[in-house]
Write a protein that holds these residues in place. Structure first.
Motif, short mmCIF file in Angstrom:
data_model
loop_
_atom_site.label_atom_id
_atom_site.label_comp_id
_atom_site.label_asym_id
_atom_site.label_seq_id
_atom_site.Cartn_x
_atom_site.Cartn_y
_atom_site.Cartn_z
N SER A 16 8.96 10.15 -14.84
CA SER A 16 10.34 10.63 -14.78
C SER A 16 10.31 12.10 -14.60
N SER A 17 11.02 12.65 -13.53
CA SER A 17 10.96 14.17 -13.40
C SER A 17 12.46 14.72 -12.90
N HIS A 18 12.71 15.39 -14.00
CA HIS A 18 14.22 16.15 -14.01
C HIS A 18 15.12 15.15 -13.53
N GLY A 19 15.36 14.16 -14.21
CA GLY A 19 16.37 13.01 -14.17
C GLY A 19 16.29 12.24 -12.99
N SER A 20 15.12 12.15 -12.39
CA SER A 20 14.93 11.01 -11.45
C SER A 20 13.60 10.71 -11.47
N ARG A 21 13.16 9.59 -10.51
CA ARG A 21 11.66 9.03 -10.38
C ARG A 21 11.02 9.74 -9.51
N ALA A 22 9.55 10.30 -9.47
CA ALA A 22 8.88 10.80 -8.75
C ALA A 22 7.64 9.69 -8.57
N HIS A 23 7.05 9.94 -7.44
CA HIS A 23 5.97 8.82 -7.07
C HIS A 23 4.68 9.81 -6.50
N GLY A 24 3.64 9.06 -6.87
CA GLY A 24 2.56 9.50 -6.11
C GLY A 24 1.36 8.61 -6.41
N THR A 25 0.08 9.18 -6.08
CA THR A 25 -1.24 8.47 -6.33
C THR A 25 -2.19 9.13 -7.17
N VAL A 26 -2.76 8.64 -7.95
CA VAL A 26 -3.81 9.06 -9.02
C VAL A 26 -4.97 9.54 -7.95
N GLN A 27 -5.48 10.77 -8.35
CA GLN A 27 -6.38 11.34 -7.68
C GLN A 27 -7.79 11.30 -8.66
N GLU A 28 -7.56 11.88 -9.90
CA GLU A 28 -8.72 11.77 -10.88
C GLU A 28 -8.33 11.77 -12.30
N GLU A 29 -9.23 11.32 -13.10
CA GLU A 29 -8.84 11.41 -14.43
C GLU A 29 -9.55 12.62 -14.95
N ILE A 30 -8.88 13.67 -15.84
CA ILE A 30 -9.36 14.85 -16.19
C ILE A 30 -9.61 14.53 -17.75
N THR A 31 -10.99 14.86 -17.88
CA THR A 31 -11.24 14.81 -19.57
C THR A 31 -12.01 16.08 -20.04
N HIS A 32 -11.57 17.08 -19.56
CA HIS A 32 -12.10 18.27 -20.16
C HIS A 32 -10.96 19.61 -19.89
N ARG A 33 -10.89 20.37 -20.62
CA ARG A 33 -9.97 21.60 -20.38
C ARG A 33 -10.23 22.19 -19.09
N THR A 34 -9.57 22.20 -18.06
CA THR A 34 -9.61 22.95 -16.71
C THR A 34 -8.26 23.48 -16.37
N ALA A 37 -3.14 21.87 -11.01
CA ALA A 37 -2.07 21.97 -10.48
C ALA A 37 -1.08 23.22 -10.98
N LYS A 38 -1.77 24.18 -10.95
CA LYS A 38 -1.54 25.79 -11.28
C LYS A 38 -1.25 25.99 -12.64
N ARG A 39 -1.95 25.24 -13.49
CA ARG A 39 -1.80 25.35 -15.15
C ARG A 39 -3.19 24.99 -15.79
N VAL A 40 -3.17 25.43 -16.94
CA VAL A 40 -4.28 25.11 -17.84
C VAL A 40 -4.16 23.80 -18.20
N VAL A 41 -4.89 22.71 -18.32
CA VAL A 41 -4.73 21.18 -18.77
C VAL A 41 -5.79 21.16 -19.82
N ALA A 42 -5.36 20.87 -21.21
CA ALA A 42 -5.85 20.91 -22.27
C ALA A 42 -6.27 19.50 -22.49
N ALA A 43 -7.06 18.80 -21.65
CA ALA A 43 -7.39 17.57 -21.50
C ALA A 43 -8.92 17.50 -22.52
N SER A 44 -9.16 16.01 -22.86
CA SER A 44 -10.63 15.81 -23.56
C SER A 44 -10.79 14.29 -23.10
N LYS A 45 -11.81 13.89 -23.47
CA LYS A 45 -12.51 12.44 -23.45
C LYS A 45 -11.55 11.58 -24.33
#
Length: 72
Positions: A16-34, A37-45
Protein backbone atom coordinates in the motif's frame (compact mmCIF):
# COMPACT_ATOMS: atom_id res chain seq x y z
CA UNK A 1 3.50 -15.99 17.38
CA UNK A 2 3.20 -16.01 13.59
CA UNK A 3 6.12 -17.20 11.53
CA UNK A 4 8.01 -14.40 9.82
CA UNK A 5 7.35 -14.03 6.09
CA UNK A 6 10.50 -14.99 4.15
CA UNK A 7 10.91 -13.30 0.80
CA UNK A 8 13.66 -13.94 -1.73
CA UNK A 9 15.48 -11.97 -4.40
CA UNK A 10 13.27 -11.84 -7.49
CA UNK A 11 9.95 -12.26 -5.66
CA UNK A 12 7.28 -9.97 -7.08
CA UNK A 13 5.53 -8.00 -4.32
CA UNK A 14 3.03 -5.21 -3.80
CA UNK A 15 2.32 -2.84 -0.92
CA UNK A 16 0.00 0.00 0.00
CA UNK A 17 1.40 3.38 -1.02
CA UNK A 18 -0.48 6.66 -0.60
CA UNK A 19 -3.91 5.11 -1.02
CA UNK A 20 -3.07 2.81 -3.93
CA UNK A 21 -1.00 -0.34 -4.62
CA UNK A 22 2.66 -0.14 -5.61
CA UNK A 23 4.45 -3.07 -7.25
CA UNK A 24 8.05 -4.17 -7.41
CA UNK A 25 10.66 -6.91 -7.14
CA UNK A 26 12.65 -7.89 -4.04
CA UNK A 27 16.34 -7.03 -4.49
CA UNK A 28 17.74 -8.04 -1.09
CA UNK A 29 17.02 -8.78 2.54
CA UNK A 30 18.61 -6.20 4.88
CA UNK A 31 19.69 -7.60 8.25
CA UNK A 32 21.78 -4.77 9.69
CA UNK A 33 21.57 -1.00 10.17
CA UNK A 34 22.46 0.61 6.87
CA UNK A 35 21.54 3.37 4.44
CA UNK A 36 19.21 2.39 1.59
CA UNK A 37 16.55 4.13 -0.51
CA UNK A 38 17.84 7.53 0.67
CA UNK A 39 17.29 6.82 4.39
CA UNK A 40 18.77 4.96 7.34
CA UNK A 41 17.23 1.51 7.73
CA UNK A 42 17.20 0.16 11.30
CA UNK A 43 17.09 -3.52 10.35
CA UNK A 44 18.54 -6.48 12.24
CA UNK A 45 18.66 -10.28 11.92
CA UNK A 46 15.61 -10.46 14.20
CA UNK A 47 13.77 -7.67 12.34
CA UNK A 48 14.87 -7.70 8.69
CA UNK A 49 13.61 -5.37 6.01
CA UNK A 50 13.57 -5.75 2.23
CA UNK A 51 14.94 -3.49 -0.48
CA UNK A 52 12.49 -3.51 -3.38
CA UNK A 53 12.92 -2.06 -6.89
CA UNK A 54 9.63 -0.46 -7.89
CA UNK A 55 8.07 -0.89 -11.32
CA UNK A 56 9.21 2.70 -11.99
CA UNK A 57 12.85 1.82 -11.22
CA UNK A 58 13.11 3.41 -7.77
CA UNK A 59 14.36 1.73 -4.58
CA UNK A 60 12.10 1.34 -1.56
CA UNK A 61 12.62 -0.44 1.78
CA UNK A 62 9.79 -2.18 3.65
CA UNK A 63 9.20 -4.43 6.61
CA UNK A 64 8.02 -7.92 5.63
CA UNK A 65 4.54 -7.41 7.06
CA UNK A 66 3.94 -4.54 4.63
CA UNK A 67 4.73 -6.65 1.55
CA UNK A 68 2.38 -9.05 -0.19
CA UNK A 69 3.85 -11.68 -2.49
CA UNK A 70 2.17 -11.66 -5.90
CA UNK A 71 1.36 -14.86 -7.78
CA UNK A 72 3.41 -15.78 -10.79
Amino acid sequence: MAERKKLHRGDRVSWSSHGSRAHGTVQEEITHRTRAAKRVVAASKDKPQYRVRTAEGRDAVHKPEALHREPG
